[in-house]
Design a protein around this motif. Sequence first.
Motif, PDB file in Angstrom:
ATOM      1  N   GLY A  59       0.645  -1.286   0.053  1.00 36.31           N
ATOM      2  CA  GLY A  59       0.035  -0.013   0.000  1.00 36.31           C
ATOM      3  C   GLY A  59       0.904   1.382   0.082  1.00 36.31           C
ATOM      4  O   GLY A  59       0.347   2.493   0.264  1.00 36.31           O
ATOM      5  N   ASP A  60       1.908   1.293  -0.214  1.00 39.21           N
ATOM      6  CA  ASP A  60       2.882   2.535  -0.368  1.00 39.21           C
ATOM      7  C   ASP A  60       2.791   3.261   1.005  1.00 39.21           C
ATOM      8  O   ASP A  60       2.302   4.255   1.083  1.00 39.21           O
ATOM      9  N   PRO A  61       3.232   2.545   1.899  1.00 35.80           N
ATOM     10  CA  PRO A  61       3.005   3.220   3.413  1.00 35.80           C
ATOM     11  C   PRO A  61       3.630   4.845   3.426  1.00 35.80           C
ATOM     12  O   PRO A  61       2.919   5.286   4.415  1.00 35.80           O
ATOM     13  N   GLN A  62       4.677   5.082   2.816  1.00 36.03           N
ATOM     14  CA  GLN A  62       5.121   6.261   2.896  1.00 36.03           C
ATOM     15  C   GLN A  62       4.585   7.336   1.873  1.00 36.03           C
ATOM     16  O   GLN A  62       5.169   8.438   1.612  1.00 36.03           O
ATOM     17  N   ASN A  63       3.767   6.722   0.864  1.00 39.15           N
ATOM     18  CA  ASN A  63       3.261   7.542  -0.218  1.00 39.15           C
ATOM     19  C   ASN A  63       4.294   8.296  -1.090  1.00 39.15           C
ATOM     20  O   ASN A  63       4.025   9.191  -1.471  1.00 39.15           O
ATOM     21  N   TYR A  64       5.299   7.161  -1.209  1.00 40.82           N
ATOM     22  CA  TYR A  64       6.438   7.586  -2.295  1.00 40.82           C
ATOM     23  C   TYR A  64       5.938   7.949  -3.639  1.00 40.82           C
ATOM     24  O   TYR A  64       6.424   8.852  -4.269  1.00 40.82           O
ATOM     25  N   ALA A  65       4.910   7.284  -4.030  1.00 37.88           N
ATOM     26  CA  ALA A  65       4.512   7.412  -5.668  1.00 37.88           C
ATOM     27  C   ALA A  65       3.748   9.030  -5.664  1.00 37.88           C
ATOM     28  O   ALA A  65       4.002   9.262  -7.051  1.00 37.88           O
ATOM     29  N   GLN A  66       3.388   9.470  -4.768  1.00 36.71           N
ATOM     30  CA  GLN A  66       2.697  10.635  -4.992  1.00 36.71           C
ATOM     31  C   GLN A  66       3.476  12.055  -4.397  1.00 36.71           C
ATOM     32  O   GLN A  66       3.247  12.987  -4.614  1.00 36.71           O
ATOM     33  N   ASN A  67       4.689  11.445  -3.895  1.00 38.34           N
ATOM     34  CA  ASN A  67       5.699  12.754  -3.318  1.00 38.34           C
ATOM     35  C   ASN A  67       6.525  13.177  -4.212  1.00 38.34           C
ATOM     36  O   ASN A  67       7.357  12.419  -4.922  1.00 38.34           O
ATOM     37  N   LYS A  68       6.330  14.120  -4.600  1.00 35.84           N
ATOM     38  CA  LYS A  68       6.928  15.071  -5.526  1.00 35.84           C
ATOM     39  C   LYS A  68       8.381  15.330  -5.243  1.00 35.84           C
ATOM     40  O   LYS A  68       9.324  15.682  -6.078  1.00 35.84           O
ATOM     41  N   LYS A  69       9.014  14.932  -3.834  1.00 32.97           N
ATOM     42  CA  LYS A  69      10.416  15.078  -3.873  1.00 32.97           C
ATOM     43  C   LYS A  69      11.015  13.787  -3.626  1.00 32.97           C
ATOM     44  O   LYS A  69      12.174  13.680  -3.132  1.00 32.97           O
ATOM     45  N   SER A  70      10.323  12.727  -3.962  1.00 29.38           N
ATOM     46  CA  SER A  70      11.001  11.418  -4.067  1.00 29.38           C
ATOM     47  C   SER A  70      11.074  10.773  -5.461  1.00 29.38           C
ATOM     48  O   SER A  70      10.296  10.941  -6.397  1.00 29.38           O
ATOM     49  N   LEU A  71      11.895  10.089  -5.732  1.00 27.85           N
ATOM     50  CA  LEU A  71      12.307   9.311  -6.977  1.00 27.85           C
ATOM     51  C   LEU A  71      11.479   8.086  -7.073  1.00 27.85           C
ATOM     52  O   LEU A  71      11.372   7.410  -8.074  1.00 27.85           O
ATOM     53  N   LEU A  72      10.894   7.514  -6.154  1.00 34.43           N
ATOM     54  CA  LEU A  72      10.307   6.305  -5.844  1.00 34.43           C
ATOM     55  C   LEU A  72       8.671   6.483  -6.493  1.00 34.43           C
ATOM     56  O   LEU A  72       8.113   7.502  -6.380  1.00 34.43           O
ATOM     57  N   SER A  99       8.952  22.470  -6.703  1.00 33.89           N
ATOM     58  CA  SER A  99       8.371  21.476  -5.637  1.00 33.89           C
ATOM     59  C   SER A  99       8.461  20.043  -6.123  1.00 33.89           C
ATOM     60  O   SER A  99       7.942  19.105  -5.480  1.00 33.89           O
ATOM     61  N   TYR A 100       8.994  19.875  -7.454  1.00 26.06           N
ATOM     62  CA  TYR A 100       9.027  18.349  -8.159  1.00 26.06           C
ATOM     63  C   TYR A 100      10.674  18.182  -8.067  1.00 26.06           C
ATOM     64  O   TYR A 100      11.433  19.193  -8.441  1.00 26.06           O
ATOM     65  N   LEU A 101      11.156  16.921  -8.055  1.00 26.80           N
ATOM     66  CA  LEU A 101      12.530  16.672  -8.506  1.00 26.80           C
ATOM     67  C   LEU A 101      12.355  16.628  -9.972  1.00 26.80           C
ATOM     68  O   LEU A 101      11.452  16.021 -10.704  1.00 26.80           O
ATOM     69  N   LYS A 102      13.501  17.263 -10.539  1.00 27.68           N
ATOM     70  CA  LYS A 102      13.499  17.454 -12.017  1.00 27.68           C
ATOM     71  C   LYS A 102      13.636  16.076 -12.958  1.00 27.68           C
ATOM     72  O   LYS A 102      13.233  16.041 -14.080  1.00 27.68           O
ATOM     73  N   GLU A 103      14.256  15.250 -12.333  1.00 21.29           N
ATOM     74  CA  GLU A 103      14.403  13.741 -12.908  1.00 21.29           C
ATOM     75  C   GLU A 103      12.878  13.017 -13.165  1.00 21.29           C
ATOM     76  O   GLU A 103      12.931  12.585 -14.379  1.00 21.29           O
ATOM     77  N   ILE A 104      11.840  13.470 -12.639  1.00 19.31           N
ATOM     78  CA  ILE A 104      10.524  12.928 -12.758  1.00 19.31           C
ATOM     79  C   ILE A 104       9.865  13.301 -14.228  1.00 19.31           C
ATOM     80  O   ILE A 104       9.820  14.325 -14.464  1.00 19.31           O
ATOM     81  N   TRP A 105       9.655  12.213 -14.907  1.00 11.77           N
ATOM     82  CA  TRP A 105       8.831  12.376 -16.098  1.00 11.77           C
ATOM     83  C   TRP A 105       7.199  12.106 -16.058  1.00 11.77           C
ATOM     84  O   TRP A 105       6.631  12.633 -16.621  1.00 11.77           O
ATOM     85  N   ALA A 106       7.131  11.289 -15.127  1.00 10.92           N
ATOM     86  CA  ALA A 106       5.759  10.789 -14.850  1.00 10.92           C
ATOM     87  C   ALA A 106       5.736  10.310 -13.404  1.00 10.92           C
ATOM     88  O   ALA A 106       6.621   9.583 -13.028  1.00 10.92           O
ATOM     89  N   LEU A 107       4.591  10.319 -12.850  1.00 11.48           N
ATOM     90  CA  LEU A 107       4.364   9.544 -11.298  1.00 11.48           C
ATOM     91  C   LEU A 107       3.264   8.916 -11.208  1.00 11.48           C
ATOM     92  O   LEU A 107       2.368   8.736 -12.014  1.00 11.48           O
ATOM     93  N   GLY A 108       3.207   8.302 -10.083  1.00  9.63           N
ATOM     94  CA  GLY A 108       1.880   7.767  -9.509  1.00  9.63           C
ATOM     95  C   GLY A 108       2.010   6.144 -10.030  1.00  9.63           C
ATOM     96  O   GLY A 108       0.791   5.784 -10.423  1.00  9.63           O
ATOM     97  N   VAL A 109       3.164   5.513  -9.919  1.00 10.36           N
ATOM     98  CA  VAL A 109       3.063   4.000 -10.421  1.00 10.36           C
ATOM     99  C   VAL A 109       3.659   3.154  -9.353  1.00 10.36           C
ATOM    100  O   VAL A 109       4.315   3.730  -8.284  1.00 10.36           O
ATOM    101  N   ARG A 110       3.257   1.908  -9.190  1.00 16.00           N
ATOM    102  CA  ARG A 110       3.430   1.539  -8.133  1.00 16.00           C
ATOM    103  C   ARG A 110       4.695   0.368  -8.220  1.00 16.00           C
ATOM    104  O   ARG A 110       5.657   0.437  -7.364  1.00 16.00           O
ATOM    105  N   ASN A 111       4.857  -0.241  -9.335  1.00 19.21           N
ATOM    106  CA  ASN A 111       6.228  -0.988  -9.605  1.00 19.21           C
ATOM    107  C   ASN A 111       6.075  -1.332 -11.160  1.00 19.21           C
ATOM    108  O   ASN A 111       5.896  -2.347 -11.732  1.00 19.21           O
ATOM    109  N   PRO A 112       6.564  -0.334 -11.912  1.00 21.02           N
ATOM    110  CA  PRO A 112       6.532  -0.450 -13.375  1.00 21.02           C
ATOM    111  C   PRO A 112       7.790  -1.021 -13.996  1.00 21.02           C
ATOM    112  O   PRO A 112       8.598  -0.912 -14.384  1.00 21.02           O
ATOM    113  N   TRP A 113       7.669  -2.590 -13.753  1.00 23.38           N
ATOM    114  CA  TRP A 113       8.581  -3.678 -13.748  1.00 23.38           C
ATOM    115  C   TRP A 113       8.935  -3.783 -15.402  1.00 23.38           C
ATOM    116  O   TRP A 113      10.036  -4.226 -15.670  1.00 23.38           O
TER     117      TRP A 113
END
Length: 172
Positions: A59-72, A99-113
Amino acid sequence: TQTVIERYQVSANPAKADSSSGSILLSITQPYTNHNGGCIKFGLDGYLYIGMGDGGSGGDPQNYAQNKKSLLGKMLRLDVDTLNRYKIPLSNPFVKDTSYLKEIWALGVRNPWRFSFDRLTGDLWIGDVGQGDWEEIDFALFSDLPGKNFGWRCYEGNKDFNLTGCNAKSNY
């Protein structure tokens, strides 16, 4: 645990990398041992795309997928055609948004394997692991992709998952 993106040079044999030429481009700390992504590809634009999972657990307990300052929980996009570690493409969607890390192209994924670009159009298809009830195949037209939010952990596919701090489904 770390996810390490490393560059290697081609050896005298063009079918093999020179194992002594490794150079770390990016290291990302992983809080858990699952949902660490695993797919990297070059897009039609020549940039390196990296699928990063949300770091794991349930369940992404730290909410990394929606965190604009995380690469996760993100799709990252880097220019690796440089002598430096990497550059941020000026066309990345959040280059001017602090407010975002500049490496981010898209966000809100769980595990894009696994992900793939359509060879003709550049459109993106992502195999994204679900939490329990739904597995996802996300799709985005290349023209619509920069800055797209696929919605995890707010939504698992089209199903509500954890709506704490989330916008309406139409925003994802």
